[in-house]
Design a protein around this motif. Structure first.
Motif, short mmCIF file in Angstrom:
data_model
loop_
_atom_site.label_atom_id
_atom_site.label_comp_id
_atom_site.label_asym_id
_atom_site.label_seq_id
_atom_site.Cartn_x
_atom_site.Cartn_y
_atom_site.Cartn_z
N PRO A 129 33.08 27.78 57.74
CA PRO A 129 32.33 26.52 57.75
C PRO A 129 30.85 26.69 57.44
CG PRO A 129 33.72 26.69 59.70
CD PRO A 129 33.73 28.03 59.04
N ARG A 130 30.31 27.90 57.64
CA ARG A 130 28.88 28.10 57.41
C ARG A 130 28.56 28.27 55.94
NH1 ARG A 130 25.94 31.89 58.96
NH2 ARG A 130 24.15 30.56 59.27
N PHE A 131 29.56 28.52 55.10
CA PHE A 131 29.32 28.70 53.67
C PHE A 131 29.57 27.38 52.95
CE2 PHE A 131 30.84 33.33 54.29
CZ PHE A 131 29.62 33.64 54.86
N ASN A 132 28.62 26.99 52.15
CA ASN A 132 28.73 25.72 51.43
C ASN A 132 29.51 25.92 50.13
OD1 ASN A 132 28.32 23.02 50.85
ND2 ASN A 132 26.34 23.39 49.85
N ASN A 133 30.78 26.30 50.27
CA ASN A 133 31.61 26.57 49.10
C ASN A 133 32.16 25.29 48.50
OD1 ASN A 133 31.37 29.39 49.20
ND2 ASN A 133 33.07 29.59 50.64
N SER A 134 32.26 25.27 47.18
CA SER A 134 32.86 24.13 46.50
C SER A 134 34.36 24.10 46.76
CB SER A 134 32.61 24.23 44.99
OG SER A 134 33.30 25.36 44.46
N PHE A 135 34.97 22.96 46.45
CA PHE A 135 36.42 22.82 46.62
C PHE A 135 37.15 23.87 45.79
CE2 PHE A 135 40.48 21.21 45.05
CZ PHE A 135 41.13 20.92 46.24
N LEU A 136 36.67 24.12 44.57
CA LEU A 136 37.32 25.10 43.70
C LEU A 136 37.21 26.50 44.27
CD1 LEU A 136 38.74 25.82 41.06
CD2 LEU A 136 36.49 25.96 39.95
N LYS A 137 36.05 26.84 44.79
CA LYS A 137 35.85 28.18 45.35
C LYS A 137 36.72 28.39 46.58
CE LYS A 137 32.11 31.47 46.10
NZ LYS A 137 30.64 31.65 46.10
N VAL A 138 36.81 27.38 47.43
CA VAL A 138 37.68 27.47 48.60
C VAL A 138 39.14 27.65 48.18
CG1 VAL A 138 38.59 26.21 50.59
CG2 VAL A 138 36.13 26.19 50.12
N ALA A 139 39.54 26.90 47.13
CA ALA A 139 40.92 26.99 46.65
C ALA A 139 41.23 28.39 46.13
CB ALA A 139 41.16 25.95 45.56
N ILE A 140 40.29 28.98 45.38
CA ILE A 140 40.51 30.32 44.84
C ILE A 140 40.56 31.35 45.97
CG2 ILE A 140 39.46 32.15 43.44
CD1 ILE A 140 38.31 29.92 41.65
N LYS A 141 39.61 31.26 46.90
CA LYS A 141 39.61 32.19 48.02
C LYS A 141 40.87 32.04 48.87
CE LYS A 141 34.72 33.17 48.89
NZ LYS A 141 33.65 33.15 49.92
N SER A 142 41.29 30.80 49.08
CA SER A 142 42.50 30.56 49.87
C SER A 142 43.73 31.17 49.22
CB SER A 142 42.70 29.05 50.08
OG SER A 142 41.67 28.50 50.86
N TYR A 143 43.79 31.12 47.90
CA TYR A 143 44.91 31.72 47.17
C TYR A 143 45.00 33.21 47.48
CZ TYR A 143 47.43 33.81 43.25
OH TYR A 143 48.29 34.56 42.48
N PHE A 144 43.86 33.90 47.39
CA PHE A 144 43.87 35.34 47.67
C PHE A 144 44.11 35.61 49.16
CE2 PHE A 144 41.42 35.47 43.65
CZ PHE A 144 42.20 36.41 42.97
N GLU A 145 43.46 34.83 50.02
CA GLU A 145 43.63 35.03 51.46
C GLU A 145 45.09 34.90 51.86
OE1 GLU A 145 40.70 33.58 54.76
OE2 GLU A 145 42.23 32.02 54.50
N ASN A 146 45.76 33.91 51.31
CA ASN A 146 47.18 33.69 51.58
C ASN A 146 48.01 34.91 51.19
OD1 ASN A 146 49.73 32.66 51.95
ND2 ASN A 146 49.43 30.82 50.73
N LYS A 147 47.71 35.47 50.01
CA LYS A 147 48.45 36.66 49.55
C LYS A 147 48.19 37.85 50.48
CE LYS A 147 48.94 37.72 45.30
NZ LYS A 147 48.70 38.14 43.90
N PHE A 148 46.94 38.03 50.90
CA PHE A 148 46.63 39.14 51.79
C PHE A 148 47.42 39.02 53.09
CE2 PHE A 148 41.99 38.99 50.06
CZ PHE A 148 42.42 39.48 48.84
N ILE A 149 47.41 37.82 53.67
CA ILE A 149 48.04 37.61 54.97
C ILE A 149 49.55 37.77 54.89
CG2 ILE A 149 48.46 35.87 56.77
CD1 ILE A 149 45.58 34.90 56.32
N GLY A 279 25.98 25.77 65.69
CA GLY A 279 26.84 24.85 66.44
C GLY A 279 28.27 24.83 65.95
N SER A 280 28.60 25.63 64.91
CA SER A 280 29.99 25.72 64.45
C SER A 280 30.85 26.31 65.55
CB SER A 280 30.09 26.60 63.19
OG SER A 280 29.39 26.02 62.11
N VAL A 281 32.02 25.71 65.80
CA VAL A 281 32.82 26.11 66.96
C VAL A 281 33.33 27.54 66.85
CG1 VAL A 281 33.52 23.76 67.53
CG2 VAL A 281 34.91 25.11 65.94
N PHE A 282 33.44 28.09 65.62
CA PHE A 282 34.04 29.41 65.46
C PHE A 282 33.04 30.54 65.69
CE2 PHE A 282 31.88 29.39 61.47
CZ PHE A 282 31.79 30.72 61.06
#
Length: 369
Positions: A129-149, A279-282
Motif C-alpha cells: 500500500p505504501r507504493f503508488n503503483n499503477s494498475f498495470l504495474k500491480v497486475a504485472i507484479k501480481s502475475y509474478f508473485e502468484n507464480k512464485f507462491i 498509518g498503513s495497517v500492515f
C-alpha cells in the motif's frame, strides 16, 4: 539435513532483510546441531558466519534491466547457471526478499532437484500500500508473485495483514506463516542499558523518513522555548532533508548511519524510541522490536488513526506506549505527558519478540524442530 539460503544481500548490508536472513543462516544450527547450512549471495559479506558451512558469491551483472527495476531479475540467470554447476544436495532452499524477482528460480529447483522451497517475502511485493503503483504495474507484479507462491512449499511474511496482501485466489491458506522481524538478542545482550546523564528526555529515531513518515512537526515543536530545554531528538540513519534544516537546534542530533550494534548502544542510552508511520495497517517496522528488546518507552507518531494496525497489535500489551497524530497540537499534548512521566520499562515477555523466537518457528516450518 542440508539447507541452502539464497539471498541477494547479507550482513553487513544495512538492509533489514539482510540482518534477518543472516541471523537465520548463522544460527539455524544452534536450533538443531545436525543441520548443515550454505548460502548463495550476490554481494560478498565481510563478517564471520561461523554457523554457515560455505558462502557462495554469485556476482550480479554490471548492467541492470530496463524492463523490471528489480536487482533479482538481472541476477537470476547468473544464479541459475551457478546452481547448475553445484553439487546440489539440499533438502530445503530458503529465499528472502527484496529483491524478489530471483524467486522465479523456485520452480526449477523443485523440478530439477526435488528440493522444497520456502520464500520469505517480509513485505508484500505486488500490493504494497505504501507504493503508488499503477494498475498495470500491480497486475504485472501480481502475475509474478502468484507464480512464485504457487511454486513454493511455504510462504513467510511478517504479520497477518501482509498475509492477506500476499494471498492469491486458489492457493491454500496453510502455505502461509508469520515470522516477525524481531530483535537480535545476541547483540542486544551485549549492550549497556545505562542511560545518558542529564535532565532532558532523549528521543531517538532509527531509519529513514518519507513524506508519509515525516518528523517536521516534531522538530518544529521541540525547537520552541517550551520544549527545547526538555527534549532532545536524535536521528540515526541516512542524512535526511527533513532533519537537515533543524540541525542548528541544539537539541537535534544526526550522527548518520551506524552499525546495528552501535545503533542499539545509542538507542539504549535514550529514554524513548520513536516510530513515524504512514498509518498503513500492515506496517511493522523492525525498530519497534529493537525498542521492545531494550525496554524503552515508545512514542508512535502516525498519519493515520492512533492505536490501529499491526503496530498496535505488537504493542498492545507493552507497558509504556504513547500514540500521537502527526500535528503540533496532538504532539504537544503527548510531550506534556511524557516529560512528567516515569519512563522506566520492564517487560517480561520481550523474548517473544526476539529473532530466536522467529528462528524456532522457521525450524518448525522446515520440520527440524
Amino acid at each position: 539435513m542440508n539447507v541452502l539460503f539464497i539471498v541477494y544481500y547479507l550482513d553487513p548490508s544495512i538492509s533489514v532483510g539482510a540482518h534477518r536472513i543472516s541471523y537465520w543462516a548463522n544460527n539455524l544450527s544452534r536450533v538443531r546441531s545436525d543441520v548443515s547450512v550454505e548460502v548463495i549471495t550476490a554481494v560478498p559479506n565481510k563478517i564471520d558466519l561461523p554457523g554457515v558451512k560455505r558462502v557462495h558469491v554469485v556476482p550480479p551483472p554490471k548492467t541492470g534491466s530496463f524492463i523490471i527495476a528489480d536487482e533479482g531479475f538481472t541476477w537470476k540467470p547468473a544464479l541459475r547457471n551457478y546452481v547448475q554447476q553445484m553439487d546440489f544436495d539440499f533438502d530445503w532452499v530458503i529465499m528472502s526478499g527484496g529483491p524478489f524477482m530471483y524467486f522465479g528460480i523456485a520452480n526449477q529447483l523443485k523440478q530439477d532437484y526435488g528440493t522444497r522451497v520456502l520464500l520469505d517475502f517480509r513485505d508484500p511485493f505486488a500490493r504494497n500500500p505504501r507504493f503508488n503503483n499503477s494498475f498495470l504495474k500491480v497486475a504485472i507484479k501480481s502475475y509474478f508473485e502468484n507464480k512464485f507462491i504457487r511454486a513454493a512449499d511455504q510462504i513467510v511474511t511478517v504479520n497477518e495483514q501482509c498475509v492477506e496482501l500476499l494471498k492469491h485466489q486458489g492457493i491454500e491458506d496453510d502455505k502461509y506463516s508469520i515470522i516477525q522481524n524481531g530483535y537480535d538478542e545476541m547483540i542486544l545482550d551485549t549492550v549497556s542499558t545505562t542511560k545518558s546523564p542529564g535532565s532532558t528526555v532523549k528521543m531517538v529515531y532509527c531509519g529513514t523518513f518519507f513524506d508519509d513518515r515525516n518528523p517536521t512537526n516534531m522538530l518544529r515543536l521541540i525547537g520552541k522555548d517550551e520544549y527545547n530545554d526538555t527534549f532532545e531528538f536524535t536521528h540515526i540513519g541516512r542524512e535526511s532533508a527533513y532533519v537537515s534544516g533543524y540541525k542548528e537546534q541544539e537539541n537535534v542530533h544526526a550522527p548518520g548511519m551506524l552499525s546495528y550494534p552501535d545503533m542499539l548502544q545509542f538507542t539504549a542510552r535514550a529514554d524513548i524510541g520513536l516510530i513515524f508511520t504512514s498509518g498503513s495497517v500492515f506496517e511493522s517496522t523492525t525498530k519497534i522490536f529493537d525498542y521492545i528488546g531494550l525496554e524503552k518507552a515508545i512514542l508512535i507518531v502516525t498519519e493515520g488513526e492512533v492505536r490501529t494496525g499491526n503496530l498496535h497489535a505488537i504493542t498492545e500489551q507493552y507497558p509504556l506506549v504513547y500514540w500521537s497524530k502527526n500535528d503540533e497540537v496532538a504532539l504537544g499534548e503527548v510531550l506534556n505527558k511524557i516529560r512528567n512521566a516515569d519512563l522506566t520499562v520492564s517487560f517480561s515477555k520481550k523474548e517473544d519478540f526476539s529473532r530466536m523466537a522467529g528462528l524456532k518457528k522457521l525450524a518448525t516450518l522446515i520440520n527440524i524442530d
